[in-house]
Design an enzyme around this catalytic site. Structure first.
Site, PDB file in Angstrom:
ATOM      1  N   LEU A   1      -0.731   9.344 -17.863  1.00 23.07           N
ATOM      2  CA  LEU A   1      -1.203  10.226 -19.047  1.00 23.07           C
ATOM      3  C   LEU A   1      -2.849  10.134 -19.172  1.00 23.07           C
ATOM      4  O   LEU A   1      -3.549  11.162 -18.793  1.00 23.07           O
ATOM      5  CB  LEU A   1      -0.743   9.815 -20.366  1.00 23.07           C
TER       6      LEU A   1
ATOM      7  N   LYS B   1      13.342  -2.631 -14.257  1.00 21.00           N
ATOM      8  CA  LYS B   1      12.540  -3.654 -14.637  1.00 21.00           C
ATOM      9  C   LYS B   1      13.251  -4.740 -15.340  1.00 21.00           C
ATOM     10  O   LYS B   1      13.016  -5.953 -15.197  1.00 21.00           O
ATOM     11  CB  LYS B   1      11.380  -3.044 -15.561  1.00 21.00           C
TER      12      LYS B   1
ATOM     13  N   HIS C   1      13.164  10.722 -23.177  1.00 17.98           N
ATOM     14  CA  HIS C   1      11.677  10.304 -23.472  1.00 17.98           C
ATOM     15  C   HIS C   1      11.828   9.344 -24.865  1.00 17.98           C
ATOM     16  O   HIS C   1      11.823   9.694 -25.625  1.00 17.98           O
ATOM     17  CB  HIS C   1      10.833  11.325 -23.950  1.00 17.98           C
TER      18      HIS C   1
ATOM     19  N   THR D   1      12.689  -1.382  -4.673  1.00 19.79           N
ATOM     20  CA  THR D   1      11.422  -2.261  -4.765  1.00 19.79           C
ATOM     21  C   THR D   1      11.435  -3.191  -6.137  1.00 19.79           C
ATOM     22  O   THR D   1      11.322  -4.518  -5.841  1.00 19.79           O
ATOM     23  CB  THR D   1      10.163  -1.425  -5.026  1.00 19.79           C
TER      24      THR D   1
ATOM     25  N   THR E   1       7.411  -5.182 -18.680  1.00 21.33           N
ATOM     26  CA  THR E   1       6.955  -4.072 -19.583  1.00 21.33           C
ATOM     27  C   THR E   1       7.599  -3.846 -20.785  1.00 21.33           C
ATOM     28  O   THR E   1       8.927  -4.588 -20.671  1.00 21.33           O
ATOM     29  CB  THR E   1       7.186  -2.786 -18.498  1.00 21.33           C
ATOM     30  N   ASP E   2       7.036  -3.418 -21.726  1.00 23.89           N
ATOM     31  CA  ASP E   2       7.991  -3.450 -23.222  1.00 23.89           C
ATOM     32  C   ASP E   2       8.810  -2.537 -23.097  1.00 23.89           C
ATOM     33  O   ASP E   2       9.615  -2.253 -24.015  1.00 23.89           O
ATOM     34  CB  ASP E   2       6.619  -3.216 -24.270  1.00 23.89           C
ATOM     35  N   GLU E   3       8.911  -1.562 -22.166  1.00 20.63           N
ATOM     36  CA  GLU E   3       9.974  -0.508 -21.863  1.00 20.63           C
ATOM     37  C   GLU E   3      11.109  -1.096 -21.767  1.00 20.63           C
ATOM     38  O   GLU E   3      12.377  -0.190 -22.019  1.00 20.63           O
ATOM     39  CB  GLU E   3       9.515   0.386 -20.714  1.00 20.63           C
TER      40      GLU E   3
ATOM     41  N   ASN F   1       1.600  -0.280 -22.866  1.00 19.48           N
ATOM     42  CA  ASN F   1       0.841   0.471 -21.921  1.00 19.48           C
ATOM     43  C   ASN F   1      -0.468   0.041 -21.657  1.00 19.48           C
ATOM     44  O   ASN F   1      -1.187  -0.201 -22.667  1.00 19.48           O
ATOM     45  CB  ASN F   1       0.613   1.992 -22.728  1.00 19.48           C
TER      46      ASN F   1
ATOM     47  N   ALA G   1       3.827  -6.234  -8.189  1.00 15.22           N
ATOM     48  CA  ALA G   1       4.117  -5.097  -7.243  1.00 15.22           C
ATOM     49  C   ALA G   1       5.454  -4.399  -7.829  1.00 15.22           C
ATOM     50  O   ALA G   1       6.450  -4.981  -8.045  1.00 15.22           O
ATOM     51  CB  ALA G   1       4.492  -5.462  -5.914  1.00 15.22           C
TER      52      ALA G   1
ATOM     53  N   TYR H   1      -3.230   0.487  10.044  1.00 13.63           N
ATOM     54  CA  TYR H   1      -2.478  -0.250  10.298  1.00 13.63           C
ATOM     55  C   TYR H   1      -1.300   0.490  11.282  1.00 13.63           C
ATOM     56  O   TYR H   1      -0.135  -0.198  11.253  1.00 13.63           O
ATOM     57  CB  TYR H   1      -1.565  -0.647   9.005  1.00 13.63           C
TER      58      TYR H   1
ATOM     59  N   TYR I   1      13.065   3.477 -14.506  1.00 13.31           N
ATOM     60  CA  TYR I   1      12.325   2.735 -14.438  1.00 13.31           C
ATOM     61  C   TYR I   1      12.403   1.365 -15.028  1.00 13.31           C
ATOM     62  O   TYR I   1      12.492   0.296 -14.642  1.00 13.31           O
ATOM     63  CB  TYR I   1      10.647   3.266 -14.812  1.00 13.31           C
TER      64      TYR I   1
ATOM     65  N   LEU J   1       0.875  -1.157   0.038  1.00 21.56           N
ATOM     66  CA  LEU J   1       0.150   0.056   0.017  1.00 21.56           C
ATOM     67  C   LEU J   1       0.825   1.252  -0.101  1.00 21.56           C
ATOM     68  O   LEU J   1       0.745   2.104   0.965  1.00 21.56           O
ATOM     69  CB  LEU J   1      -0.988   0.165   1.046  1.00 21.56           C
TER      70      LEU J   1
HETATM   71  P1  NAD Z   1       0.860   0.517  -9.814  1.00 24.96           P
HETATM   72  O1  NAD Z   1       1.709   1.734  -9.797  1.00 24.96           O
HETATM   73  O2  NAD Z   1      -0.601   1.084 -10.308  1.00 24.96           O
HETATM   74  O3  NAD Z   1       0.548  -0.392  -8.675  1.00 24.96           O
HETATM   75  C1  NAD Z   1       1.686  -0.982  -7.949  1.00 24.96           C
HETATM   76  C2  NAD Z   1       1.261  -1.655  -6.841  1.00 24.96           C
HETATM   77  O4  NAD Z   1       2.451  -2.360  -6.091  1.00 24.96           O
HETATM   78  C3  NAD Z   1       0.662  -0.816  -5.755  1.00 24.96           C
HETATM   79  O5  NAD Z   1      -0.451  -1.441  -5.212  1.00 24.96           O
HETATM   80  C4  NAD Z   1       1.727  -0.518  -4.735  1.00 24.96           C
HETATM   81  O6  NAD Z   1       1.177  -0.582  -3.280  1.00 24.96           O
HETATM   82  C5  NAD Z   1       2.423  -2.012  -4.616  1.00 24.96           C
HETATM   83  N1  NAD Z   1       3.748  -1.948  -4.131  1.00 24.96           N
HETATM   84  C6  NAD Z   1       4.890  -0.801  -4.700  1.00 24.96           C
HETATM   85  N2  NAD Z   1       5.826  -1.045  -4.085  1.00 24.96           N
HETATM   86  C7  NAD Z   1       5.648  -2.335  -3.076  1.00 24.96           C
HETATM   87  C8  NAD Z   1       6.362  -3.235  -2.391  1.00 24.96           C
HETATM   88  N3  NAD Z   1       7.877  -2.832  -2.081  1.00 24.96           N
HETATM   89  N4  NAD Z   1       6.019  -4.344  -1.745  1.00 24.96           N
HETATM   90  C9  NAD Z   1       4.605  -4.529  -1.931  1.00 24.96           C
HETATM   91  N5  NAD Z   1       3.841  -3.916  -2.788  1.00 24.96           N
HETATM   92  C10 NAD Z   1       4.397  -2.748  -3.485  1.00 24.96           C
HETATM   93  O7  NAD Z   1       1.401  -0.509 -10.944  1.00 24.96           O
HETATM   94  P2  NAD Z   1       0.507  -1.109 -12.140  1.00 24.96           P
HETATM   95  O8  NAD Z   1       0.420   0.303 -13.291  1.00 24.96           O
HETATM   96  O9  NAD Z   1      -0.571  -1.845 -12.031  1.00 24.96           O
HETATM   97  O10 NAD Z   1       1.738  -2.065 -12.757  1.00 24.96           O
HETATM   98  C11 NAD Z   1       1.776  -3.300 -12.169  1.00 24.96           C
HETATM   99  C12 NAD Z   1       2.820  -4.049 -12.809  1.00 24.96           C
HETATM  100  O11 NAD Z   1       2.717  -4.238 -14.173  1.00 24.96           O
HETATM  101  C13 NAD Z   1       4.137  -3.420 -12.710  1.00 24.96           C
HETATM  102  O12 NAD Z   1       5.281  -4.452 -12.374  1.00 24.96           O
HETATM  103  C14 NAD Z   1       4.615  -2.647 -13.913  1.00 24.96           C
HETATM  104  O13 NAD Z   1       5.908  -2.658 -14.076  1.00 24.96           O
HETATM  105  C15 NAD Z   1       3.650  -3.663 -14.890  1.00 24.96           C
HETATM  106  N6  NAD Z   1       3.218  -2.870 -16.185  1.00 24.96           N
HETATM  107  C16 NAD Z   1       2.639  -1.834 -15.970  1.00 24.96           C
HETATM  108  C17 NAD Z   1       2.236  -1.343 -17.169  1.00 24.96           C
HETATM  109  C18 NAD Z   1       1.128  -0.159 -17.383  1.00 24.96           C
HETATM  110  O14 NAD Z   1       1.109   0.452 -18.326  1.00 24.96           O
HETATM  111  N7  NAD Z   1       0.626   0.460 -16.204  1.00 24.96           N
HETATM  112  C19 NAD Z   1       2.401  -1.938 -18.432  1.00 24.96           C
HETATM  113  C20 NAD Z   1       3.461  -3.083 -18.835  1.00 24.96           C
HETATM  114  C21 NAD Z   1       3.717  -3.654 -17.456  1.00 24.96           C
HETATM  115  P1  TYD Z   2       2.666   7.497 -18.929  1.00 21.61           P
HETATM  116  O1  TYD Z   2       1.184   7.183 -18.916  1.00 21.61           O
HETATM  117  O2  TYD Z   2       3.454   8.241 -18.045  1.00 21.61           O
HETATM  118  O3  TYD Z   2       3.134   5.963 -19.483  1.00 21.61           O
HETATM  119  P2  TYD Z   2       4.801   5.770 -19.806  1.00 21.61           P
HETATM  120  O4  TYD Z   2       5.733   6.619 -19.794  1.00 21.61           O
HETATM  121  O5  TYD Z   2       5.230   4.369 -19.105  1.00 21.61           O
HETATM  122  O6  TYD Z   2       4.404   5.349 -21.328  1.00 21.61           O
HETATM  123  O7  TYD Z   2       3.147   8.320 -20.344  1.00 21.61           O
HETATM  124  C1  TYD Z   2       2.352   7.914 -21.445  1.00 21.61           C
HETATM  125  C2  TYD Z   2       2.899   8.919 -22.569  1.00 21.61           C
HETATM  126  O8  TYD Z   2       2.295  10.211 -22.270  1.00 21.61           O
HETATM  127  C3  TYD Z   2       4.466   9.259 -22.571  1.00 21.61           C
HETATM  128  O9  TYD Z   2       5.090   9.350 -23.746  1.00 21.61           O
HETATM  129  C4  TYD Z   2       4.707  10.195 -21.740  1.00 21.61           C
HETATM  130  C5  TYD Z   2       3.591  11.107 -22.067  1.00 21.61           C
HETATM  131  N1  TYD Z   2       2.903  12.211 -21.234  1.00 21.61           N
HETATM  132  C6  TYD Z   2       2.738  13.513 -21.319  1.00 21.61           C
HETATM  133  O10 TYD Z   2       2.802  13.730 -22.544  1.00 21.61           O
HETATM  134  N2  TYD Z   2       2.254  14.247 -20.125  1.00 21.61           N
HETATM  135  C7  TYD Z   2       2.056  13.945 -19.018  1.00 21.61           C
HETATM  136  O11 TYD Z   2       1.597  14.438 -18.069  1.00 21.61           O
HETATM  137  C8  TYD Z   2       2.349  12.320 -18.754  1.00 21.61           C
HETATM  138  C9  TYD Z   2       1.972  11.753 -17.281  1.00 21.61           C
HETATM  139  C10 TYD Z   2       2.906  11.726 -19.689  1.00 21.61           C
END
Ligand code: NAD
Ligand code: TYD
Length: 377
Positions: free
Chosen positions: A223, A187, A317, A101, A134-136, A212, A83, A374, A183, A36
């Protein structure tokens, strides 16, 4: 009976995965392990929190003895690891937290799973350590186009169907890792550790790399939810650089479905890319968000275009992400179910209907609530 720890289950994607597993598999035990942080919110799971097959445990993935004890207590057979610290902009300001983390936390989970499963008579049989990445990690793609055609152009990369692409190259599973942000570097390091634990100790691991995600319950620093909220309140929309960067967007429930399929039928030690074959320039998404939000709020469509504000670009970027998910389609039959137009409509509607959720997570009230709940534990 499968007993599965889902880490990060209170976050954006994790909450959709927890919901899917709790509802679809009443015979499984689903343990949501989450620290959390600011990104974790139990309100994301209020509809399933009382389910008999569900348990929430507040824990840091870096807590080795805590994770090991929980695995013993719950006879854990599988881990689905989501997580993480997940926001690129935060990683630029605070890379150490990301290393802690994403790298050390993943390594801690791997160690605990190895220790617990190796202690069992049956060993790794029937066990799975599934790491969500992630694809990143692949870096950035260029916007080159074949035969001098101006992007976007139509390709047939997706199992014969047509879609628009901004370059001819895609991320495939065999591509070398070239992360650029703290980031994606963290990963990438965690992915390497997961594979190393298979190759060194035989731990039954799977890794997936997804594009994404968008949809309900995403923290409004990313975004799409940030901009929907800003449009609603007529606040400026900070578009980085010229808004030319391209992302490949997948509806979050489609990602959760892919995780279900891969957890059950994916090949151990393998990697699958997950993506929507759905490339968009940021500025085009922003225009769609403005039009959709205006329409749903009863404003003249496009009235809020003047909120677009070009700001200094994000450092390092990445220009373009585009996933080739044909392997997953070919081998396991998964494909995205939702067209982007429908997914965006659903998403905008959800954020507009759930202003209280947005106000709650932006005000920090829920974090104070958890600290009290908690306190002293
Ligand atoms: P998020 O930031 O919304 O959620 C992350 C969760 O992990 C939160 O609930 C946080 O409390 C928990 N967390 C963080 N540090 C922790 C720790 N030390 N111990 C236990 N819990 C912890 O993330 P998300 O966008 O849901 O992404 C989830 C996973 O998917 C990540 O591994 C991310 O790299 C991967 N991912 C995300 C995207 C995307 O577009 N959001 C795309 C591809 C992969
Ligand atoms: P984001 O949602 O942060 O995902 P990621 O960086 O993991 O792809 O951003 C998506 C795209 O939008 C990225 O190219 C950055 C851009 N962006 C903005 O232009 N303005 C913003 O305020 C944010 C958060 C992202």
């Amino acid at each position: 009976m499968p007993s599965i720890i889902i880490t990060g289950g209170a976050g954006f994607i994790g909450s959709h995965v927890v919901r899917l597993f709790v509802n679809k598999y009443p015979d499984y035990r689903i343990i949501n392990l989450d620290k959390l942080t600011y990104a974790g919110n139990l309100a994301n799971l209020s509809d399933i929190e009382a389910a008999p097959n569900y348990r929430f445990v507040r824990m840091d993935i870096c807590d080795f003895s805590g994770v090991l004890a929980l695995m013993n207590e719950e006879h854990v057979t599988g881990i689905i690891h989501l997580a993480a610290e997940s926001h690129v902009d935060r990683s630029i300001k605070d890379p150490l937290t990301f290393a802690q983390t994403n790298v050390m936390g993943t390594l801690t989970l791997l160690q605990a799973a190895l220790a617990y499963w190796q202690s069992l008579p049956e060993g790794f049989e029937g066990k799975r350590f599934y790491h969500i990445s992630t694809d990143e990690v692949y870096g950035a793609l260029s916007m080159t186009h074949p035969q001098g055609i101006e992007p976007p152009f139509t390709t047939t990369a997706s199992s014969g169907s047509h879609h628009l692409a901004y370059g001819e190259a895609f991320f495939t599973e065999d591509l070398k890792y070239q992360p650029h942000s703290p980031y994606s570097a963290s990963k990438a390091a965690s992915d390497h550790f997961v594979r190393a634990f298979h190759d060194t100790y035989g731990l039954p691991t799977i890794v997936t790399n997804c594009s994404n995600n968008y949809g309900p319950y995403q923290f409004p620093e990313k975004l799409i939810p940030l901009f929907i909220n800003n449009i609603r309140h007529r606040r400026p929309l900070p578009v980085y650089g010229r808004g030319e960067n391209v992302r490949d967007w997948l509806y979050v429930e489609d990602h959760a479905r892919a995780i279900d399929v891969i957890f059950h039928r994916g090949r151990v030690a393998d990697t699958y890319n997950i993506g929507g074959f759905n490339e968009w320039k940021n500025i085009d998404i922003v225009r769609v968000l403005i039009q959709t939000t205006d329409r749903l709020l009863g404003r003249p469509e496009g009235a809020d275009m003047d909120l677009i504000t070009y700001v200094t670009d994000r450092a390092g970027h990445d220009l373009r992400y585009a996933i080739d998910s044909r392997k997953l389609q070919r081998e396991l039959g998964w494909e995205p179910s939702l067209q982007f137009e429908e997914g965006i409509e659903r998403t905008v509607r959800w954020y507009l209907d759930n202003q209280a959720w947005l106000d709650n997570v932006t005000s920090g009230d829920y974090q104070r609530y958890y600290e009290q709940m908690y306190a002293g534990r």
